[in-house]
Motif scaffolding. Structure first.
Motif, PDB file in Angstrom:
ATOM      1  N   MET A   1       0.843  -1.177   0.000  1.00  0.00           N
ATOM      2  CA  MET A   1       0.000   0.000   0.000  1.00  0.00           C
ATOM      3  C   MET A   1       0.883   1.232   0.000  1.00  0.00           C
ATOM      4  SD  MET A   1      -1.304   0.243   3.943  1.00  0.00           S
ATOM      5  CE  MET A   1      -1.999  -1.396   3.890  1.00  0.00           C
ATOM      6  N   THR A   2       0.383   2.302  -0.590  1.00  0.00           N
ATOM      7  CA  THR A   2       1.131   3.545  -0.625  1.00  0.00           C
ATOM      8  C   THR A   2       0.186   4.672  -0.239  1.00  0.00           C
ATOM      9  OG1 THR A   2       2.542   2.721  -2.382  1.00  0.00           O
ATOM     10  CG2 THR A   2       2.494   5.095  -2.035  1.00  0.00           C
ATOM     11  N   SER A   3       0.573   5.436   0.776  1.00  0.00           N
ATOM     12  CA  SER A   3      -0.286   6.522   1.246  1.00  0.00           C
ATOM     13  C   SER A   3       0.579   7.706   1.620  1.00  0.00           C
ATOM     14  CB  SER A   3      -1.110   6.074   2.458  1.00  0.00           C
ATOM     15  OG  SER A   3      -1.912   4.961   2.137  1.00  0.00           O
ATOM     16  N   THR A   4      -0.064   8.852   1.772  1.00  0.00           N
ATOM     17  CA  THR A   4       0.650  10.064   2.141  1.00  0.00           C
ATOM     18  C   THR A   4       0.295  10.445   3.570  1.00  0.00           C
ATOM     19  OG1 THR A   4       0.585  10.827  -0.127  1.00  0.00           O
ATOM     20  CG2 THR A   4       1.053  12.463   1.552  1.00  0.00           C
ATOM     21  N   THR A   5       1.305  10.666   4.401  1.00  0.00           N
ATOM     22  CA  THR A   5       1.086  11.096   5.768  1.00  0.00           C
ATOM     23  C   THR A   5       1.244  12.596   5.843  1.00  0.00           C
ATOM     24  OG1 THR A   5       3.420  10.763   6.279  1.00  0.00           O
ATOM     25  CG2 THR A   5       1.953   8.926   6.703  1.00  0.00           C
ATOM     26  N   PRO A   6       0.718  13.227   6.892  1.00  0.00           N
ATOM     27  CA  PRO A   6       0.932  14.664   7.059  1.00  0.00           C
ATOM     28  C   PRO A   6       2.416  14.989   7.046  1.00  0.00           C
ATOM     29  CG  PRO A   6      -0.735  13.866   8.586  1.00  0.00           C
ATOM     30  CD  PRO A   6      -0.132  12.657   7.936  1.00  0.00           C
ATOM     31  N   THR A   7       2.781  16.175   6.522  1.00  0.00           N
ATOM     32  CA  THR A   7       4.186  16.498   6.295  1.00  0.00           C
ATOM     33  C   THR A   7       5.001  16.549   7.578  1.00  0.00           C
ATOM     34  OG1 THR A   7       3.618  18.851   6.336  1.00  0.00           O
ATOM     35  CG2 THR A   7       3.668  17.759   4.187  1.00  0.00           C
ATOM     36  N   GLU A   8       4.360  16.782   8.746  1.00  0.00           N
ATOM     37  CA  GLU A   8       5.142  16.874   9.969  1.00  0.00           C
ATOM     38  C   GLU A   8       5.504  15.509  10.549  1.00  0.00           C
ATOM     39  OE1 GLU A   8       0.810  17.845  11.238  1.00  0.00           O
ATOM     40  OE2 GLU A   8       2.087  18.007   9.464  1.00  0.00           O
ATOM     41  N   PHE A   9       5.001  14.454   9.935  1.00  0.00           N
ATOM     42  CA  PHE A   9       5.314  13.108  10.389  1.00  0.00           C
ATOM     43  C   PHE A   9       6.146  12.376   9.337  1.00  0.00           C
ATOM     44  CE2 PHE A   9       1.352  14.097  12.635  1.00  0.00           C
ATOM     45  CZ  PHE A   9       1.711  13.777  13.936  1.00  0.00           C
ATOM     46  N   PRO A  10       7.104  11.573   9.781  1.00  0.00           N
ATOM     47  CA  PRO A  10       7.869  10.790   8.814  1.00  0.00           C
ATOM     48  C   PRO A  10       7.002   9.697   8.207  1.00  0.00           C
ATOM     49  CG  PRO A  10       8.407  10.095  11.041  1.00  0.00           C
ATOM     50  CD  PRO A  10       7.530  11.308  11.172  1.00  0.00           C
ATOM     51  N   ARG A  11       7.386   9.249   7.025  1.00  0.00           N
ATOM     52  CA  ARG A  11       6.681   8.151   6.370  1.00  0.00           C
ATOM     53  C   ARG A  11       7.063   6.843   7.048  1.00  0.00           C
ATOM     54  NH1 ARG A  11       7.631   5.485   1.119  1.00  0.00           N
ATOM     55  NH2 ARG A  11       9.552   6.695   1.003  1.00  0.00           N
ATOM     56  N   LEU A  12       6.117   5.922   7.124  1.00  0.00           N
ATOM     57  CA  LEU A  12       6.344   4.635   7.775  1.00  0.00           C
ATOM     58  C   LEU A  12       6.469   3.533   6.729  1.00  0.00           C
ATOM     59  CD1 LEU A  12       6.492   3.006  10.453  1.00  0.00           C
ATOM     60  CD2 LEU A  12       3.996   2.780  10.315  1.00  0.00           C
ATOM     61  N   ILE A  13       7.487   2.695   6.886  1.00  0.00           N
ATOM     62  CA  ILE A  13       7.688   1.562   5.976  1.00  0.00           C
ATOM     63  C   ILE A  13       7.850   0.288   6.803  1.00  0.00           C
ATOM     64  CG2 ILE A  13       9.178   0.502   4.238  1.00  0.00           C
ATOM     65  CD1 ILE A  13       9.937   3.221   3.245  1.00  0.00           C
ATOM     66  N   LEU A  14       7.116  -0.726   6.430  1.00  0.00           N
ATOM     67  CA  LEU A  14       7.286  -2.049   7.022  1.00  0.00           C
ATOM     68  C   LEU A  14       8.231  -2.840   6.138  1.00  0.00           C
ATOM     69  CD1 LEU A  14       6.518  -4.301   9.040  1.00  0.00           C
ATOM     70  CD2 LEU A  14       4.578  -4.849   7.537  1.00  0.00           C
ATOM     71  N   GLY A  15       9.406  -3.158   6.682  1.00  0.00           N
ATOM     72  CA  GLY A  15      10.400  -3.901   5.917  1.00  0.00           C
ATOM     73  C   GLY A  15      10.153  -5.393   5.981  1.00  0.00           C
ATOM     74  N   SER A  16       9.005  -5.796   5.494  1.00  0.00           N
ATOM     75  CA  SER A  16       8.620  -7.208   5.524  1.00  0.00           C
ATOM     76  C   SER A  16       7.463  -7.418   4.575  1.00  0.00           C
ATOM     77  CB  SER A  16       8.219  -7.632   6.937  1.00  0.00           C
ATOM     78  OG  SER A  16       7.653  -8.922   6.952  1.00  0.00           O
ATOM     79  N   THR A  17       7.451  -8.560   3.906  1.00  0.00           N
ATOM     80  CA  THR A  17       6.335  -8.893   3.031  1.00  0.00           C
ATOM     81  C   THR A  17       5.363  -9.858   3.717  1.00  0.00           C
ATOM     82  OG1 THR A  17       7.628 -10.683   2.034  1.00  0.00           O
ATOM     83  CG2 THR A  17       7.671  -8.527   0.926  1.00  0.00           C
ATOM     84  N   SER A  18       5.568 -10.126   4.998  1.00  0.00           N
ATOM     85  CA  SER A  18       4.702 -11.039   5.736  1.00  0.00           C
ATOM     86  C   SER A  18       3.282 -10.483   5.813  1.00  0.00           C
ATOM     87  CB  SER A  18       5.238 -11.255   7.152  1.00  0.00           C
ATOM     88  OG  SER A  18       4.248 -11.841   7.980  1.00  0.00           O
ATOM     89  N   PRO A  19       2.288 -11.239   5.349  1.00  0.00           N
ATOM     90  CA  PRO A  19       0.905 -10.750   5.455  1.00  0.00           C
ATOM     91  C   PRO A  19       0.444 -10.655   6.906  1.00  0.00           C
ATOM     92  CG  PRO A  19       0.944 -13.049   4.742  1.00  0.00           C
ATOM     93  CD  PRO A  19       2.362 -12.558   4.701  1.00  0.00           C
ATOM     94  N   TYR A  20       1.048 -11.452   7.791  1.00  0.00           N
ATOM     95  CA  TYR A  20       0.663 -11.430   9.199  1.00  0.00           C
ATOM     96  C   TYR A  20       1.135 -10.135   9.867  1.00  0.00           C
ATOM     97  CZ  TYR A  20       0.593 -16.279   7.712  1.00  0.00           C
ATOM     98  OH  TYR A  20       0.376 -17.428   6.996  1.00  0.00           O
TER      99      TYR A  20
END
Length: 211
Positions: A1-20
């Protein structure tokens, strides 16, 4: 998924392809991207299951962070099942899963789930371990075969999904975080991303205000 967060917050990335792990992280309500870390998961000589999980969780977070120059918070995680000091990985096949569950029968298995959070722009890097003690039942060979054919948990370390039908194979679980056994201890994960500067409640409050 790709989404935009408010500019004052860093973007979050999950470094895993695990569906769980993806399903668990979605509980926080923060948009995040998913990226597969390119990490060699081969155990090092003499490395304990717990040390393996800790090393890989950090390596995964660092590998993903290294591919970005923008301000991001990366979550890396790894889980290793530990049977008397022997690491049990994902079985991959029915035959290997049968061998794992046979060896685990009536035993106590430790599930070490390590989580690392990295925010390179601030130098933040932290890794924690959540260990769950799982007391396996005295199930039969027929139970093993029936369970595996029903749920096919071949992508799960230890060959049993506690959140699914695999619960019938367990006697008892000891844990300080009910989400740890599934693959991502949310209590520790949430604490670390807040320390890294991404507070789920603050993000939600800002999002609600701007809606």
């Amino acid at each position: 998924m790709t989404s935009t967060t408010p500019t004052e917050f860093p973007r979050l990335i999950l470094g895993s392809t695990s569906p769980y792990r993806r399903e668990l992280l979605q509980r926080l309500g923060i948009p995040f991207d998913v990226q597969a870390p390119q990490v060699d998961e081969t155990p090092q000589p003499g490395e304990s299951p717990a040390d393996l999980a800790m090393r890989l969780a950090l390596a995964k977070a660092q590998a993903v962070a290294a591919q970005h120059r923008d301000d991001i918070v990366v979550i890396g995680s790894d889980q290793v099942a530990d049977l008397a000091g022997q690491a049990l990985g994902k079985p991959g096949t029915h035959e290997r899963a049968v061998r794992q569950l046979t060896a685990m029968r009536g035993q106590t298995v430790l599930f070490h789930t390590a989580v690392a959070v990295v925010r390179a722009t601030t130098g933040f890097s932290q890794t924690v371990m959540s260990t769950v003690r799982v007391h396996m039942g005295h199930y039969s060979d027929a139970d093993i075969d029936t369970y595996l054919r029903c749920e096919q948990p071949y992508d799960c370390a230890g060959s049993a999904k506690s959140e699914g039908l695999g619960i019938v194979l367990l006697d008892r679980i000891e844990s300080d975080d009910p989400t740890a056994l599934i693959g991502l201890p949310l209590i520790s994960t949430t604490r670390m991303i807040r320390q890294a500067g991404l507070d789920p409640l603050a993000w939600r409050a800002t999002h609600l205000t701007k809606s």
